[in-house]
Design a protein around this motif. Structure first.
Motif, PDB file in Angstrom:
ATOM      1  N   LEU A  30       0.816  -1.207   0.000  1.00  0.00           N
ATOM      2  CA  LEU A  30       0.000   0.000   0.000  1.00  0.00           C
ATOM      3  C   LEU A  30       0.855   1.265   0.000  1.00  0.00           C
ATOM      4  N   VAL A  97      -8.855   3.510  -0.706  1.00  0.00           N
ATOM      5  CA  VAL A  97      -8.074   2.509   0.040  1.00  0.00           C
ATOM      6  C   VAL A  97      -8.809   1.169   0.104  1.00  0.00           C
ATOM      7  N   ALA A  98      -9.985   1.154   0.745  1.00  0.00           N
ATOM      8  CA  ALA A  98     -10.699  -0.109   0.945  1.00  0.00           C
ATOM      9  C   ALA A  98     -11.397  -0.584  -0.330  1.00  0.00           C
ATOM     10  N   ALA A 101      -8.943  -2.674  -2.371  1.00  0.00           N
ATOM     11  CA  ALA A 101      -8.046  -3.596  -1.657  1.00  0.00           C
ATOM     12  C   ALA A 101      -7.952  -4.948  -2.347  1.00  0.00           C
ATOM     13  N   SER A 132      -5.671  -2.126   5.197  1.00  0.00           N
ATOM     14  CA  SER A 132      -6.536  -1.029   4.768  1.00  0.00           C
ATOM     15  C   SER A 132      -6.984  -0.195   5.956  1.00  0.00           C
TER      16      SER A 132
END
Length: 452
Positions: A30, A97-98, A101, A132
């Motif tokens: 990430l 972000v999520a 994922a 996350s």
């Protein structure tokens, strides 16, 4: 001996990778992405620059909650940022972000490599979810810390005027600001969990990125409608608004508790659904393009969740209708006026009086007395009355109110000019904003115990 050694080596190789190691690997992945680095930089630096720039301007965002106090105290800055973050920034952050994922692995075709390395879909899911969550927490922390730093450096560590006109000391204001940002984590987790579910269900489709943002937009639009208070509290996005209750005395904690609980339930349900879909996936299917057929059952599950939540909230809170009534409005306006009148008296070096001595009351009507004084609207009118010790005449002031469906109101002074007719008042230190000219307040949507 050779056979035994080979068997031990094979067992060591076949051993599943611990979640902690997989979690560290996902974090490295990430943080290696340029968009995540840019988001971290923006969240840890952007709010401070924004708050400092706005604090140095002559005009303030008075249409934003606590925006009118950004020149007076540094604790208004992070609250202005929290209002913006709850509406726009946090939904977008959770989407980026999520919402990506799991979809990123589908686009890159790297699931087989991860499965060979980790050897457990359960551990893979846990590692990605935790990574996350870690990044999202860092982004939220940056928004709060940066906004606070910018506000304190620009306007100083001064007292903050609450939504009932009560003056909060710097220490008290700091605690409440921290609690407000902490409460915003609950709906953020709900959006992040929905993002994980969308990423799992929709696969490589970019629609997974839009799920949290679209959900947040829908929830925001719903909060703008005159819906019953039980439905309002049953939506997970209400916790982005309910933190307002922390800035009254006493604090309005009922709606806040309801909003946090609902958000956490949504987070748990969405995460569980995402987990069940992910662990049942066939990773050997090279043509896999998401589990779109499971989107409908997931949607039905959330529809059932909303229905059950509404019934539970309605049964436990006892809040009928919109929750905005004449008695509540009159009580809120009179209380805020009494506190702000004392603040104005201090500015003008007048003799101090207590709220009990003032005995302020408010008589509020809607639509010139032609409409039922219930519900939101911009056609409320209040006449505030008060007494000063040793003076027989009764003081009065008129305010025009604009009350939003979530209970927030703006009271705009409409005379007399000596009280609320001007934006500035002349003090010994020069012109200062008149606290009675225009002020924000909030109406408790849930029933409150009457004072005896």
């Amino acid at each position: 001996m050779t056979t035994t050694t080979a068997a031990r080596d094979h067992a060591a190789v076949a051993q599943r990778v611990p979640v902690a190691r997989a979690y560290r690997f996902e974090l490295v992945k990430l943080f290696s992405q340029w968009r995540i680095r840019l988001l971290l930089l923006a969240c840890w630096a952007g709010p401070a620059v924004f708050v400092a720039a706005v604090g140095r301007q002559g005009t303030l965002p008075v249409d934003t909650l606590f925006g009118r106090w950004m020149h007076a105290t540094g604790w208004a800055g992070p609250l202005v940022m929290l209002g913006f973050a709850g509406s726009w920034a946090l939904p977008l952050l959770t989407s980026v972000v999520a919402g990506d994922a799991f979809a990123a692995e589908d686009r890159l075709g790297t699931w087989r490599h991860l499965l060979v390395a980790v050897r457990s879909p359960r551990r893979m899911f846990a590692a990605k979810a935790l990574a996350s969550l870690t990044v999202i927490l860092l982004l939220v922390t940056g928004l709060a810390a940066s906004g606070t730093a910018g506000g304190i450096l620009t306007a100083g560590n001064e007292p903050l005027t609450g939504l009932d006109g009560h003056l909060l000391g710097p220490g008290d204001a700091a605690v409440r600001v921290l609690l407000a940002w902490s409460c915003a984590l609950a709906p953020t987790l709900a959006l992040a969990a929905v993002g994980l579910l969308g990423s799992v269900v929709l696969g490589r489709s970019p629609m997974g990125l839009l799920v949290p943002a679209l959900l947040a937009l829908g929830l925001q639009l719903a909060q703008m409608l005159p819906i019953p208070v039980a439905v309002r509290l049953a939506l997970p996005g209400y916790a982005f608004i309910a933190w307002n209750g922390l800035f009254t005395t006493p604090a309005q904690l009922g709606p806040l508790y309801a909003g946090i609980t609902v958000s956490l339930v949504w987070a748990g349900v969405a995460t569980a659904l995402a987990y069940l879909v992910f662990v049942r996936r066939d990773f050997t299917d090279q043509a896999y393009d998401g589990s779109g057929r499971r989107a409908i059952p997931a949607g039905l599950a959330f529809a059932a969740l909303i229905t059950v939540t509404i019934l539970v909230v309605a049964a436990t809170t006892g809040g009928p209708g919109s929750g905005i009534g004449q008695d509540k409005v009159q009580r809120s306006v009179a209380t805020a006026f009494a506190h702000l009148y004392r603040l104005q008296s201090k500015q003008l070096n007048r003799p101090d009086v207590t709220e009990a001595q003032l005995g302020s009351t408010a008589a509020c009507t809607r639509g010139g007395g032609r409409l039922d004084p219930q519900g939101p609207g911009n056609d409320w009118r209040c006449v505030v009355s008060w007494h000063l010790p040793g003076i027989e005449a009764v003081g009065t002031a008129v305010y025009q109110l604009d009350i939003t469906p979530d209970g927030r109101f703006t009271a705009d002074g409409d005379g007399p000019k000596e009280v609320n007719g001007y934006f500035l008042v002349s003090t010994a230190a020069g012109d200062a904003p008149n606290p009675l000219w225009q002020f924000d307040g909030t109406v408790a949507l849930l029933p409150t115990p009457s004072k005896g």
